[in-house]
Design a protein around this motif. Structure first.
Motif, PDB file in Angstrom:
ATOM      1  N   PRO A  95       0.792  -1.230   0.000  1.00  0.00           N
ATOM      2  CA  PRO A  95       0.000   0.000   0.000  1.00  0.00           C
ATOM      3  C   PRO A  95       0.828   1.286   0.000  1.00  0.00           C
ATOM      4  O   PRO A  95       0.362   2.308  -0.466  1.00  0.00           O
ATOM      5  CB  PRO A  95      -0.832  -0.096   1.281  1.00  0.00           C
ATOM      6  N   TYR A  96       2.044   1.241   0.545  1.00  0.00           N
ATOM      7  CA  TYR A  96       2.857   2.444   0.653  1.00  0.00           C
ATOM      8  C   TYR A  96       3.797   2.537  -0.538  1.00  0.00           C
ATOM      9  O   TYR A  96       4.891   1.985  -0.524  1.00  0.00           O
ATOM     10  CB  TYR A  96       3.638   2.458   1.959  1.00  0.00           C
ATOM     11  N   LYS A  97       3.319   3.244  -1.582  1.00  0.00           N
ATOM     12  CA  LYS A  97       4.085   3.415  -2.820  1.00  0.00           C
ATOM     13  C   LYS A  97       4.163   4.896  -3.142  1.00  0.00           C
ATOM     14  O   LYS A  97       3.213   5.634  -2.889  1.00  0.00           O
ATOM     15  CB  LYS A  97       3.399   2.697  -3.988  1.00  0.00           C
ATOM     16  N   ALA A 122      -6.099   8.280   5.552  1.00  0.00           N
ATOM     17  CA  ALA A 122      -7.188   9.133   5.069  1.00  0.00           C
ATOM     18  C   ALA A 122      -8.036   8.400   4.025  1.00  0.00           C
ATOM     19  O   ALA A 122      -9.256   8.502   4.023  1.00  0.00           O
ATOM     20  CB  ALA A 122      -6.620  10.428   4.486  1.00  0.00           C
ATOM     21  N   MET A 123      -7.371   7.660   3.150  1.00  0.00           N
ATOM     22  CA  MET A 123      -8.111   6.907   2.114  1.00  0.00           C
ATOM     23  C   MET A 123      -8.964   5.803   2.751  1.00  0.00           C
ATOM     24  O   MET A 123     -10.089   5.559   2.303  1.00  0.00           O
ATOM     25  CB  MET A 123      -7.142   6.326   1.086  1.00  0.00           C
ATOM     26  N   GLN A 124      -8.436   5.146   3.773  1.00  0.00           N
ATOM     27  CA  GLN A 124      -9.190   4.090   4.446  1.00  0.00           C
ATOM     28  C   GLN A 124     -10.417   4.663   5.159  1.00  0.00           C
ATOM     29  O   GLN A 124     -11.475   4.040   5.166  1.00  0.00           O
ATOM     30  CB  GLN A 124      -8.297   3.339   5.446  1.00  0.00           C
ATOM     31  N   GLN A 125     -10.280   5.855   5.748  1.00  0.00           N
ATOM     32  CA  GLN A 125     -11.391   6.488   6.441  1.00  0.00           C
ATOM     33  C   GLN A 125     -12.459   6.980   5.461  1.00  0.00           C
ATOM     34  O   GLN A 125     -13.624   7.043   5.794  1.00  0.00           O
ATOM     35  CB  GLN A 125     -10.894   7.645   7.305  1.00  0.00           C
ATOM     36  N   ALA A 126     -12.039   7.312   4.241  1.00  0.00           N
ATOM     37  CA  ALA A 126     -12.965   7.815   3.234  1.00  0.00           C
ATOM     38  C   ALA A 126     -13.830   6.705   2.640  1.00  0.00           C
ATOM     39  O   ALA A 126     -14.852   6.986   2.022  1.00  0.00           O
ATOM     40  CB  ALA A 126     -12.198   8.530   2.130  1.00  0.00           C
TER      41      ALA A 126
END
Length: 127
Positions: A95-97, A122-126
């Motif tokens: 995930p970290y790219k 932030a993307m996971q919370q969205a």
């Protein structure tokens, strides 16, 4: 296959199947792999890539990073698309790219990790 100027910085806290699969994809594509050690996360992206003007820091702070990180340099859009497709096809999930930019060349590796972690959160919370 032609020699490529593409390079990846790869940090993996614990060796594993994901890292081995990723490295096999990169080798098949002719991409240079620079493994980033836990001690090197306090160096700048530019230093780790061997860029001029980015000297190694003496006794850099080296916080522990929990997740693997893939930093890609010199990829065209098409080659990036191929890499991501091959990773997906092989079941490699990192995930970290990030792509190297003029801005993040001067960042410490762990600072880039922190930024990626915030974006990922932030993307996971969205969702």
């Amino acid at each position: 296959m032609a020699v490529s100027r593409e390079t990846v910085l790869f940090y993996e806290p614990e060796g594993g199947a994901q890292g081995a699969l990723l490295k096999s994809i990169l080798v098949r594509m002719g991409v240079r792999i620079k493994n980033v050690s836990a001690e090197a996360v306090g160096q700048t992206i530019g230093c780790l890539l061997g860029r001029k003007g980015f000297d190694a820091r003496e006794n850099p702070e080296a916080p522990v990073l929990a997740e693997p990180v893939l930093v890609m340099d010199g990829f065209t859009d098409k080659r990036l698309e191929i890499l991501l497709r091959e990773m997906k096809k092989s079941g490699v999930s990192i995930p970290y790219k990030a792509i190297v930019t003029e801005t993040n060349l001067g960042w410490l590796f762990h600072q880039l990790y922190d930024e990626l972690a915030e974006e990922h959160k932030a993307m996971q919370q969205a969702k």
